[in-house]
Design a protein around this motif. Sequence first.
Motif, PDB file in Angstrom:
ATOM      1  N   ASP A 140       9.237  10.517   7.358  1.00  0.00           N
ATOM      2  CA  ASP A 140      10.069   9.315   7.440  1.00  0.00           C
ATOM      3  C   ASP A 140      11.073   9.311   6.289  1.00  0.00           C
ATOM      4  O   ASP A 140      10.755   9.742   5.173  1.00  0.00           O
ATOM      5  CB  ASP A 140       9.211   8.054   7.339  1.00  0.00           C
ATOM      6  N   PRO A 141      12.264   8.778   6.540  1.00  0.00           N
ATOM      7  CA  PRO A 141      13.211   8.632   5.433  1.00  0.00           C
ATOM      8  C   PRO A 141      12.702   7.590   4.440  1.00  0.00           C
ATOM      9  O   PRO A 141      11.804   6.802   4.759  1.00  0.00           O
ATOM     10  CB  PRO A 141      14.501   8.175   6.129  1.00  0.00           C
ATOM     11  N   LEU A 142      13.280   7.582   3.263  1.00  0.00           N
ATOM     12  CA  LEU A 142      12.855   6.672   2.200  1.00  0.00           C
ATOM     13  C   LEU A 142      13.303   5.240   2.519  1.00  0.00           C
ATOM     14  O   LEU A 142      14.486   4.934   2.518  1.00  0.00           O
ATOM     15  CB  LEU A 142      13.449   7.126   0.863  1.00  0.00           C
ATOM     16  N   PRO A 143      12.350   4.331   2.815  1.00  0.00           N
ATOM     17  CA  PRO A 143      12.724   2.959   3.166  1.00  0.00           C
ATOM     18  C   PRO A 143      13.284   2.200   1.976  1.00  0.00           C
ATOM     19  O   PRO A 143      12.894   2.429   0.830  1.00  0.00           O
ATOM     20  CB  PRO A 143      11.409   2.345   3.648  1.00  0.00           C
ATOM     21  N   PHE A 144      14.191   1.264   2.277  1.00  0.00           N
ATOM     22  CA  PHE A 144      14.790   0.436   1.238  1.00  0.00           C
ATOM     23  C   PHE A 144      14.747  -1.040   1.623  1.00  0.00           C
ATOM     24  O   PHE A 144      14.189  -1.855   0.906  1.00  0.00           O
ATOM     25  CB  PHE A 144      16.221   0.889   0.963  1.00  0.00           C
ATOM     26  N   ILE A 145      15.334  -1.384   2.763  1.00  0.00           N
ATOM     27  CA  ILE A 145      15.362  -2.768   3.242  1.00  0.00           C
ATOM     28  C   ILE A 145      14.893  -2.778   4.691  1.00  0.00           C
ATOM     29  O   ILE A 145      15.261  -1.896   5.469  1.00  0.00           O
ATOM     30  CB  ILE A 145      16.779  -3.365   3.150  1.00  0.00           C
ATOM     31  N   ASN A 146      14.104  -3.776   5.047  1.00  0.00           N
ATOM     32  CA  ASN A 146      13.740  -4.004   6.442  1.00  0.00           C
ATOM     33  C   ASN A 146      14.009  -5.453   6.784  1.00  0.00           C
ATOM     34  O   ASN A 146      13.927  -6.340   5.928  1.00  0.00           O
ATOM     35  CB  ASN A 146      12.271  -3.673   6.700  1.00  0.00           C
ATOM     36  N   LEU A 147      14.316  -5.664   8.044  1.00  0.00           N
ATOM     37  CA  LEU A 147      14.646  -6.981   8.557  1.00  0.00           C
ATOM     38  C   LEU A 147      13.797  -7.210   9.795  1.00  0.00           C
ATOM     39  O   LEU A 147      13.772  -6.356  10.692  1.00  0.00           O
ATOM     40  CB  LEU A 147      16.138  -6.994   8.901  1.00  0.00           C
ATOM     41  N   ALA A 148      13.084  -8.344   9.842  1.00  0.00           N
ATOM     42  CA  ALA A 148      12.161  -8.568  10.954  1.00  0.00           C
ATOM     43  C   ALA A 148      12.130 -10.029  11.370  1.00  0.00           C
ATOM     44  O   ALA A 148      12.233 -10.933  10.536  1.00  0.00           O
ATOM     45  CB  ALA A 148      10.752  -8.127  10.560  1.00  0.00           C
ATOM     46  N   SER A 149      11.956 -10.224  12.651  1.00  0.00           N
ATOM     47  CA  SER A 149      11.709 -11.543  13.202  1.00  0.00           C
ATOM     48  C   SER A 149      10.203 -11.674  13.371  1.00  0.00           C
ATOM     49  O   SER A 149       9.616 -11.070  14.265  1.00  0.00           O
ATOM     50  CB  SER A 149      12.422 -11.696  14.553  1.00  0.00           C
ATOM     51  N   GLN A 150       9.574 -12.420  12.495  1.00  0.00           N
ATOM     52  CA  GLN A 150       8.135 -12.645  12.565  1.00  0.00           C
ATOM     53  C   GLN A 150       7.863 -13.947  13.319  1.00  0.00           C
ATOM     54  O   GLN A 150       8.801 -14.681  13.646  1.00  0.00           O
ATOM     55  CB  GLN A 150       7.530 -12.695  11.159  1.00  0.00           C
ATOM     56  N   LYS A 151       6.624 -14.241  13.580  1.00  0.00           N
ATOM     57  CA  LYS A 151       6.285 -15.407  14.403  1.00  0.00           C
ATOM     58  C   LYS A 151       6.878 -16.706  13.854  1.00  0.00           C
ATOM     59  O   LYS A 151       7.472 -17.484  14.594  1.00  0.00           O
ATOM     60  CB  LYS A 151       4.767 -15.534  14.521  1.00  0.00           C
ATOM     61  N   ASN A 152       6.723 -16.944  12.556  1.00  0.00           N
ATOM     62  CA  ASN A 152       7.132 -18.223  11.974  1.00  0.00           C
ATOM     63  C   ASN A 152       8.298 -18.133  10.996  1.00  0.00           C
ATOM     64  O   ASN A 152       8.611 -19.125  10.327  1.00  0.00           O
ATOM     65  CB  ASN A 152       5.935 -18.875  11.275  1.00  0.00           C
ATOM     66  N   PHE A 153       8.920 -16.974  10.890  1.00  0.00           N
ATOM     67  CA  PHE A 153      10.008 -16.818   9.929  1.00  0.00           C
ATOM     68  C   PHE A 153      10.765 -15.527  10.208  1.00  0.00           C
ATOM     69  O   PHE A 153      10.311 -14.657  10.937  1.00  0.00           O
ATOM     70  CB  PHE A 153       9.490 -16.826   8.482  1.00  0.00           C
ATOM     71  N   ILE A 154      11.925 -15.428   9.559  1.00  0.00           N
ATOM     72  CA  ILE A 154      12.675 -14.180   9.495  1.00  0.00           C
ATOM     73  C   ILE A 154      12.342 -13.579   8.136  1.00  0.00           C
ATOM     74  O   ILE A 154      12.345 -14.283   7.116  1.00  0.00           O
ATOM     75  CB  ILE A 154      14.197 -14.414   9.607  1.00  0.00           C
ATOM     76  N   ALA A 155      12.047 -12.292   8.106  1.00  0.00           N
ATOM     77  CA  ALA A 155      11.670 -11.638   6.858  1.00  0.00           C
ATOM     78  C   ALA A 155      12.696 -10.589   6.469  1.00  0.00           C
ATOM     79  O   ALA A 155      13.179  -9.837   7.314  1.00  0.00           O
ATOM     80  CB  ALA A 155      10.306 -10.981   6.999  1.00  0.00           C
TER      81      ALA A 155
END
Length: 151
Positions: A66-81
Amino acid sequence: MQSSATSVADYIASLSAERQEVINNLRKVIKENLPEGFEEGMSYGMIGYYVPHSLYPDGYHCKPKDPLPFINLASQKNFIALYHMGLYAKKELLDWFVEEYPKHCNRKLDMGKSCIRFKKLEDIPYDLIGELVSKMSPQEWISVYERNIKK
């Protein structure tokens, strides 16, 4: 909550209209401010911004393919992360963000080690997020990662 989407477009299409708008706004801010060299794609079931193998062949120490992660963006059940590994690995950046946050948002900062949770979607401080993502180049992230995380 990880998505099984295989592309950013599929990930966004799977969201409600309200979440699509917020994720698209965050993506726009990130892409406009992220230093050159990072790439966008799916990473760990989320939208990811990472250092590609072309810049860092070692990849992520836990999963070198896997490439080196830096930022992730996710739609979780009760929030945006928004997950920003630089906040976890560089105390000066974390301190700056914690100090700046109240200047941009009236809500209390809801944050874990690298995760910023936005429960009230109308109160996301987009300008601050843009400034945050602009503060670390791929080269600096590699250096911070090797010094503080990679063992």
